[in-house]
Design an enzyme around this catalytic site. Sequence first.
Site, short mmCIF file in Angstrom:
data_model
loop_
_atom_site.label_atom_id
_atom_site.label_comp_id
_atom_site.label_asym_id
_atom_site.label_seq_id
_atom_site.Cartn_x
_atom_site.Cartn_y
_atom_site.Cartn_z
N ARG A 62 0.83 -1.22 0.00
CA ARG A 62 0.00 0.00 0.00
C ARG A 62 0.86 1.27 0.00
O ARG A 62 0.52 2.27 -0.64
CB ARG A 62 -0.95 -0.04 1.20
N ASP A 97 -2.91 7.88 3.48
CA ASP A 97 -2.23 8.38 2.28
C ASP A 97 -1.92 9.86 2.48
O ASP A 97 -2.37 10.48 3.45
CB ASP A 97 -3.12 8.16 1.03
N HIS A 112 -5.07 8.26 12.20
CA HIS A 112 -4.68 6.85 12.13
C HIS A 112 -3.29 6.67 11.56
O HIS A 112 -2.94 5.59 11.09
CB HIS A 112 -5.71 6.07 11.31
N SER A 180 -17.43 5.16 6.10
CA SER A 180 -18.56 4.25 6.32
C SER A 180 -19.10 4.36 7.74
O SER A 180 -20.14 3.79 8.05
CB SER A 180 -18.11 2.80 6.08
N LEU A 205 -20.85 8.50 -0.86
CA LEU A 205 -21.43 7.86 -2.06
C LEU A 205 -22.75 7.18 -1.73
O LEU A 205 -23.66 7.13 -2.54
CB LEU A 205 -20.43 6.82 -2.60
C1 BV8 Z 1 -9.41 2.07 19.65
C2 BV8 Z 1 -5.17 2.73 9.73
C3 BV8 Z 1 -9.25 2.04 21.94
C4 BV8 Z 1 -4.48 1.46 9.38
C5 BV8 Z 1 -7.39 2.09 10.57
C6 BV8 Z 1 -16.80 -3.11 18.94
C7 BV8 Z 1 -17.64 -2.01 18.83
C8 BV8 Z 1 -17.15 -0.74 18.64
C9 BV8 Z 1 -15.77 -0.52 18.54
C10 BV8 Z 1 -14.94 -1.62 18.63
C11 BV8 Z 1 -15.45 -2.90 18.83
N1 BV8 Z 1 -14.39 -3.76 18.87
C12 BV8 Z 1 -13.25 -3.05 18.71
C13 BV8 Z 1 -13.58 -1.75 18.59
C14 BV8 Z 1 -12.65 -0.62 18.43
C15 BV8 Z 1 -12.15 -0.56 17.00
C16 BV8 Z 1 -13.32 -0.52 16.04
O1 BV8 Z 1 -13.97 0.50 15.88
N2 BV8 Z 1 -13.53 -1.66 15.35
C17 BV8 Z 1 -14.59 -1.76 14.38
C18 BV8 Z 1 -14.12 -2.68 13.23
C19 BV8 Z 1 -15.84 -2.31 15.05
N3 BV8 Z 1 -11.40 0.67 16.91
C20 BV8 Z 1 -10.10 0.66 17.23
O2 BV8 Z 1 -9.47 -0.34 17.51
C21 BV8 Z 1 -9.43 2.03 17.28
N4 BV8 Z 1 -8.75 2.15 18.52
O3 BV8 Z 1 -10.60 1.91 19.75
O4 BV8 Z 1 -8.61 2.16 20.70
C22 BV8 Z 1 -8.28 2.20 22.96
C23 BV8 Z 1 -8.69 2.80 24.11
C24 BV8 Z 1 -7.79 2.98 25.08
C25 BV8 Z 1 -6.49 2.57 24.91
C26 BV8 Z 1 -6.07 1.97 23.74
C27 BV8 Z 1 -6.97 1.78 22.74
C28 BV8 Z 1 -8.37 2.21 16.21
C29 BV8 Z 1 -9.00 2.05 14.85
C30 BV8 Z 1 -7.98 2.46 13.79
C31 BV8 Z 1 -7.68 1.28 12.88
N5 BV8 Z 1 -6.88 1.76 11.73
N6 BV8 Z 1 -6.64 2.58 9.59
C32 BV8 Z 1 -4.58 1.17 7.89
O5 BV8 Z 1 -5.01 2.03 7.11
O6 BV8 Z 1 -4.20 0.06 7.53
S1 BV8 Z 1 -9.05 1.93 10.36
C33 BV8 Z 1 -9.53 2.18 8.74
O7 BV8 Z 1 -10.88 1.72 8.57
C34 BV8 Z 1 -9.64 3.63 8.35
O8 BV8 Z 1 -8.60 4.40 8.88
C35 BV8 Z 1 -10.98 4.07 8.84
O9 BV8 Z 1 -10.89 4.58 10.15
C36 BV8 Z 1 -11.75 2.80 8.95
C37 BV8 Z 1 -13.01 2.84 8.13
O10 BV8 Z 1 -12.65 3.02 6.83
P1 BV8 Z 1 -13.32 4.19 5.94
O11 BV8 Z 1 -12.28 5.25 5.81
O12 BV8 Z 1 -14.65 4.61 6.43
O13 BV8 Z 1 -13.47 3.40 4.59
P2 BV8 Z 1 -14.58 2.32 4.24
O14 BV8 Z 1 -14.05 1.51 3.11
O15 BV8 Z 1 -15.05 1.63 5.48
O16 BV8 Z 1 -15.78 3.25 3.73
C38 BV8 Z 1 -15.58 4.04 2.60
C39 BV8 Z 1 -16.80 4.93 2.47
O17 BV8 Z 1 -16.59 5.79 1.37
C40 BV8 Z 1 -18.06 4.15 2.20
O18 BV8 Z 1 -19.11 4.67 2.99
C41 BV8 Z 1 -18.33 4.41 0.72
O19 BV8 Z 1 -19.73 4.49 0.44
C42 BV8 Z 1 -17.71 5.77 0.53
N7 BV8 Z 1 -17.21 6.01 -0.83
C43 BV8 Z 1 -16.66 5.10 -1.69
N8 BV8 Z 1 -16.35 5.72 -2.84
C44 BV8 Z 1 -16.68 7.03 -2.69
C45 BV8 Z 1 -17.23 7.22 -1.42
N9 BV8 Z 1 -17.68 8.41 -0.98
C46 BV8 Z 1 -17.57 9.46 -1.81
N10 BV8 Z 1 -17.05 9.36 -3.06
C47 BV8 Z 1 -16.60 8.17 -3.53
N11 BV8 Z 1 -16.09 8.10 -4.77
#
Ligand code: BV8
Length: 242
Positions: A62, A97, A112, A180, A205
Amino acid sequence: MRDMNQIRNIVILTGAGISAESGIDTFRGGGGLWEQHRVEDVATPEAFARDPDLVQRFYDMRRAAIQEKLPNDAHFALARLDAGWPGELLIVTQNVDDLHERAGARRVLHMHGEHLKVLCTACDTRSPWRAPLLDRPLCPACGVPALRPDVVWFGEMPYQMDAIYAALRGADLFVSIGTSGAVYPAAGLVRDARDLGAATLELNLERSQGSHWFAETRLGPATQLVPQWVEQMLASGPDNNA
Ligand code: BV8
């Protein structure tokens, strides 16, 4: 939504959707899979401990890919807003990025982390980095082959949350672009913004998991919605209605 001419301080949250039209895969676009692994299973400290080469390959691929991509009209529009907006403005991006910066945006916060930085697990130094890590290069600061991607994995604390909440406390408008609403705490920022009295707008989107929290949602590609919104803001910005 509050009148545009009452908006002075803006917080913008961006996600992978703003980079999609630059050719960078979103997380859930390809079903959230990479080499048949769920991203959530590769982007974790546990995966890195268990199989560092797998995780390094994931990020090497990536990191190299983004260096061949270009910012799109949505990135350039946000850079125009950043340059021309007299009030407070902060682009909080979930993206790792550098397309916001390459489009000219200045007020960018990577909650992030960033593909083009590495973190040394021996001396904690962060260094700019564009090459692969699979061959265990030496840390530029301490010389130990202990470099990892400087990105926030699942289970790790996102960066600069204090600065993000401070910006939200002063915000009149919170805009979410291309995310999302699946990952916390990023996905919860809209609720914090609302509770703090900000107007909320989603540009995406398709409807996201958090759409119901936004006062207004506009659906379409970012390269169409973002320039339209930016021109609207610059035409009605705080100084145009003194
Ligand atoms: C933390 C970097 C706590 C790395 C990323 C259960 C319930 C709730 C939360 C949790 C749970 N279990 C665990 C958790 C916490 C967890 C979490 O939320 N998990 C989820 C899966 C349930 N979160 C964490 O772990 C975070 N840390 O909570 O720490 C803590 C507290 C105390 C002490 C220590 C720790 C850390 C999360 C960060 C992970 N790293 N990225 C890498 O890139 O490899 S996450 C990564 O996915 C992104 O950074 C982003 O944050 C996330 C979601 O991605 P999106 O950017 O939204 O992209 P996605 O593909 O999902 O969606 C794209 C959207 O764009 C869509 O809606 C689409 O329709 C739209 N789109 C597409 N094309 C277009 C468009 N829109 C406009 N125009 C277009 N052309």
